[in-house]
Motif scaffolding. Structure first.
Motif, PDB file in Angstrom:
ATOM      1  N   LEU A   1       0.854  -1.187   0.000  1.00 55.90           N
ATOM      2  CA  LEU A   1       0.000   0.000   0.000  1.00 55.90           C
ATOM      3  C   LEU A   1       0.894   1.242   0.000  1.00 55.90           C
ATOM      4  O   LEU A   1       1.689   1.442   0.916  1.00 55.90           O
ATOM      5  N   VAL A   2       0.771   2.065  -1.018  1.00 56.08           N
ATOM      6  CA  VAL A   2       1.597   3.272  -1.151  1.00 56.08           C
ATOM      7  C   VAL A   2       0.683   4.495  -1.173  1.00 56.08           C
ATOM      8  O   VAL A   2      -0.233   4.582  -2.004  1.00 56.08           O
ATOM      9  N   ARG A   3       0.932   5.406  -0.262  1.00 54.44           N
ATOM     10  CA  ARG A   3       0.218   6.680  -0.325  1.00 54.44           C
ATOM     11  C   ARG A   3       0.925   7.581  -1.341  1.00 54.44           C
ATOM     12  O   ARG A   3       2.141   7.476  -1.534  1.00 54.44           O
ATOM     13  N   HIS A   4       0.169   8.445  -2.002  1.00 57.12           N
ATOM     14  CA  HIS A   4       0.775   9.395  -2.933  1.00 57.12           C
ATOM     15  C   HIS A   4       1.754  10.318  -2.203  1.00 57.12           C
ATOM     16  O   HIS A   4       1.670  10.529  -0.985  1.00 57.12           O
ATOM     17  N   GLY A   5       2.689  10.877  -2.935  1.00 55.29           N
ATOM     18  CA  GLY A   5       3.628  11.830  -2.373  1.00 55.29           C
ATOM     19  C   GLY A   5       2.956  13.141  -2.001  1.00 55.29           C
ATOM     20  O   GLY A   5       1.771  13.372  -2.304  1.00 55.29           O
ATOM     21  N   ARG A   6       3.723  14.021  -1.362  1.00 54.14           N
ATOM     22  CA  ARG A   6       3.167  15.291  -0.896  1.00 54.14           C
ATOM     23  C   ARG A   6       2.671  16.128  -2.063  1.00 54.14           C
ATOM     24  O   ARG A   6       3.282  16.155  -3.136  1.00 54.14           O
ATOM     25  N   THR A   7       1.571  16.830  -1.834  1.00 53.97           N
ATOM     26  CA  THR A   7       0.969  17.658  -2.876  1.00 53.97           C
ATOM     27  C   THR A   7       0.998  19.129  -2.494  1.00 53.97           C
ATOM     28  O   THR A   7       1.305  19.502  -1.353  1.00 53.97           O
ATOM     29  N   THR A   8       0.624  19.953  -3.438  1.00 51.85           N
ATOM     30  CA  THR A   8       0.496  21.381  -3.180  1.00 51.85           C
ATOM     31  C   THR A   8      -0.551  21.634  -2.100  1.00 51.85           C
ATOM     32  O   THR A   8      -0.401  22.551  -1.288  1.00 51.85           O
ATOM     33  N   ALA A   9      -1.611  20.828  -2.070  1.00 48.83           N
ATOM     34  CA  ALA A   9      -2.655  20.982  -1.047  1.00 48.83           C
ATOM     35  C   ALA A   9      -2.135  20.570   0.324  1.00 48.83           C
ATOM     36  O   ALA A   9      -2.388  21.256   1.324  1.00 48.83           O
ATOM     37  N   ASN A  10      -1.406  19.443   0.397  1.00 49.88           N
ATOM     38  CA  ASN A  10      -0.810  19.024   1.667  1.00 49.88           C
ATOM     39  C   ASN A  10       0.070  20.128   2.237  1.00 49.88           C
ATOM     40  O   ASN A  10       0.036  20.416   3.440  1.00 49.88           O
ATOM     41  N   ALA A  11       0.849  20.740   1.377  1.00 51.04           N
ATOM     42  CA  ALA A  11       1.824  21.732   1.820  1.00 51.04           C
ATOM     43  C   ALA A  11       1.167  23.006   2.350  1.00 51.04           C
ATOM     44  O   ALA A  11       1.764  23.720   3.164  1.00 51.04           O
ATOM     45  N   THR A  12      -0.064  23.285   1.899  1.00 53.07           N
ATOM     46  CA  THR A  12      -0.743  24.520   2.313  1.00 53.07           C
ATOM     47  C   THR A  12      -1.895  24.272   3.281  1.00 53.07           C
ATOM     48  O   THR A  12      -2.621  25.202   3.616  1.00 53.07           O
ATOM     49  N   GLY A  13      -2.068  23.015   3.726  1.00 46.07           N
ATOM     50  CA  GLY A  13      -3.087  22.729   4.728  1.00 46.07           C
ATOM     51  C   GLY A  13      -4.503  22.671   4.214  1.00 46.07           C
ATOM     52  O   GLY A  13      -5.452  22.924   4.963  1.00 46.07           O
ATOM     53  N   LEU A  14      -4.679  22.331   2.945  1.00 43.56           N
ATOM     54  CA  LEU A  14      -6.010  22.201   2.359  1.00 43.56           C
ATOM     55  C   LEU A  14      -6.438  20.744   2.312  1.00 43.56           C
ATOM     56  O   LEU A  14      -5.616  19.851   2.087  1.00 43.56           O
ATOM     57  N   LEU A  15      -7.724  20.483   2.486  1.00 47.16           N
ATOM     58  CA  LEU A  15      -8.275  19.144   2.301  1.00 47.16           C
ATOM     59  C   LEU A  15      -8.660  19.006   0.838  1.00 47.16           C
ATOM     60  O   LEU A  15      -9.723  19.461   0.417  1.00 47.16           O
ATOM     61  N   ALA A  16      -7.798  18.394   0.053  1.00 46.27           N
ATOM     62  CA  ALA A  16      -7.998  18.332  -1.396  1.00 46.27           C
ATOM     63  C   ALA A  16      -9.190  17.481  -1.778  1.00 46.27           C
ATOM     64  O   ALA A  16      -9.933  17.808  -2.707  1.00 46.27           O
ATOM     65  N   GLY A  17      -9.377  16.348  -1.066  1.00 45.00           N
ATOM     66  CA  GLY A  17     -10.464  15.448  -1.426  1.00 45.00           C
ATOM     67  C   GLY A  17     -10.325  14.979  -2.863  1.00 45.00           C
ATOM     68  O   GLY A  17      -9.255  14.558  -3.306  1.00 45.00           O
ATOM     69  N   ARG A  18     -11.413  15.112  -3.627  1.00 43.40           N
ATOM     70  CA  ARG A  18     -11.415  14.669  -5.018  1.00 43.40           C
ATOM     71  C   ARG A  18     -11.209  15.814  -6.005  1.00 43.40           C
ATOM     72  O   ARG A  18     -11.506  15.683  -7.194  1.00 43.40           O
ATOM     73  N   THR A  19     -10.703  16.925  -5.535  1.00 42.50           N
ATOM     74  CA  THR A  19     -10.441  18.067  -6.407  1.00 42.50           C
ATOM     75  C   THR A  19      -9.520  17.659  -7.553  1.00 42.50           C
ATOM     76  O   THR A  19      -8.484  17.024  -7.338  1.00 42.50           O
ATOM     77  N   VAL A  20      -9.907  18.028  -8.759  1.00 40.00           N
ATOM     78  CA  VAL A  20      -9.121  17.682  -9.944  1.00 40.00           C
ATOM     79  C   VAL A  20      -7.910  18.608 -10.039  1.00 40.00           C
ATOM     80  O   VAL A  20      -7.985  19.793  -9.722  1.00 40.00           O
TER      81      VAL A  20
END
Length: 230
Positions: free
Chosen positions: A6-25
Motif C-alpha cells: 500500500l503506497v500513499r501518494h507523495g506530498r501535494t500542493t494541497a498538503n503543503a498549504t493545509g487544504l483538504l484536497a479530497g477529489r479536487t481535480v
C-alpha cells in the motif's frame, strides 16, 4: 494469497498549504512529493511487481508512474475508482485549520464509523469499498500469478489507514491511531486464516526481501528470524 504493498501518494500542493484536497481535480505532487515518490520507486525497483493499481486522482497516478518507471518489466497498471479519495462533500477544498472548528471534527477524531461528511460519503462506506477493492484485486492476482505475487495499490491517507485497520482487526473508530505519511509503504498479506501486516508507514529501508513474495505459513511463536535479503 498474494502480497499487497500500500503506497500513499507523495506530498501535494494541497498538503503543503493545509487544504483538504479530497477529489479536487488537478492537485499534483509538489517538488518534495516528486522526490518522495522517486525514493519509493527506487525502494520497489528490486521487487518484480505484477501490477500497480492506482486511484484515478492525479497525485496517485503520478506516484504510480514513478514506481512503474523503475520496474524492469511492465506491470499491469489499471485505475480503480474504489481506491479514490473519500468524498468529503462540503469539506472538500477547505483549510484543515478551519475544519477543526466544525462540530463534526471531534466525531471524525473519536468515532469515524458514525461520520457522514455533509454532502459526501460516510467513512464506513469509504472503508467498505476500499477494503473490498483490495481483496478483490489480491485474489485475482494470486489466481493469475500464484501466491508469491506482489502488487502495489497507490491510494490516499484515509483510504490506506482504513485498509490497515481492517487488516489489523481494528474497529474503524480506532483508525486515527494509524499514521500513513506521503509516499509511505505498508505491506499486507491476506492469508487463508487471517491478514498479516508486515510493515506500516515506512519511508526508507531495503525491500528486496519481497522479490520472491512472502511465503505462507503460521505466525512464528516468539517472532521468528525475520526476512532474508536475496
Amino acid at each position: 494469497m498474494a502480497t499487497v504493498i500500500l503506497v500513499r501518494h507523495g506530498r501535494t500542493t494541497a498538503n503543503a498549504t493545509g487544504l483538504l484536497a479530497g477529489r479536487t481535480v488537478g492537485v499534483s505532487l509538489d517538488q518534495i512529493g516528486r522526490e518522495q515518490a522517486a525514493v519509493t520507486g527506487d525502494r520497489l525497483a528490486a521487487v518484480p511487481l505484477v501490477a500497480v493499481v492506482s486511484s484515478p486522482l492525479e497525485r496517485c497516478r503520478q506516484t504510480a508512474q514513478h514506481i512503474l518507471d523503475r520496474q524492469a518489466a511492465t506491470p499491469y497498471a489499471p485505475v480503480d475508482l474504489d481506491l479514490t479519495e473519500c468524498d468529503y462533500g462540503q469539506w472538500q477544498g477547505r483549510r484543515l485549520s478551519e475544519l477543526a472548528t466544525e462540530e463534526l471534527w471531534p466525531l471524525v477524531q473519536s468515532q469515524p464509523s458514525a461520520v457522514v461528511f455533509p454532502g459526501g460519503e460516510s467513512m464506513a462506506a469509504m472503508q467498505a469499498r476500499s477494503v473490498a477493492a483490495i481483496r478483490r484485486h489480491d485474489a485475482a492476482f494470486e489466481a493469475e500469478h500464484g501466491p508469491e505475487a506482489v502488487w502495489v495499490a497507490v491510494s490516499h491517507g484515509d483510504i490506506i489507514k482504513s485498509i490497515l485497520a481492517d487488516a489489523l482487526g481494528m474497529h474503524l473508530d480506532l483508525f486515527q491511531r494509524i499514521n500513513v505519511g506521503p509516499a509511505s509503504v505498508s505491506i499486507v498479506r491476506y492469508g487463508a486464516s487471517r491478514p498479516s501486516v508486515h510493515a506500516m508507514n515506512t519511508d526508507a529501508g531495503d525491500l528486496s526481501w519481497l522479490s520472491k513474495g512472502i511465503h505462507p505459513g503460521d505466525a512464528q511463536v516468539g517472532g521468528g528470524a525475520g526476512h532474508k535479503t536475496p
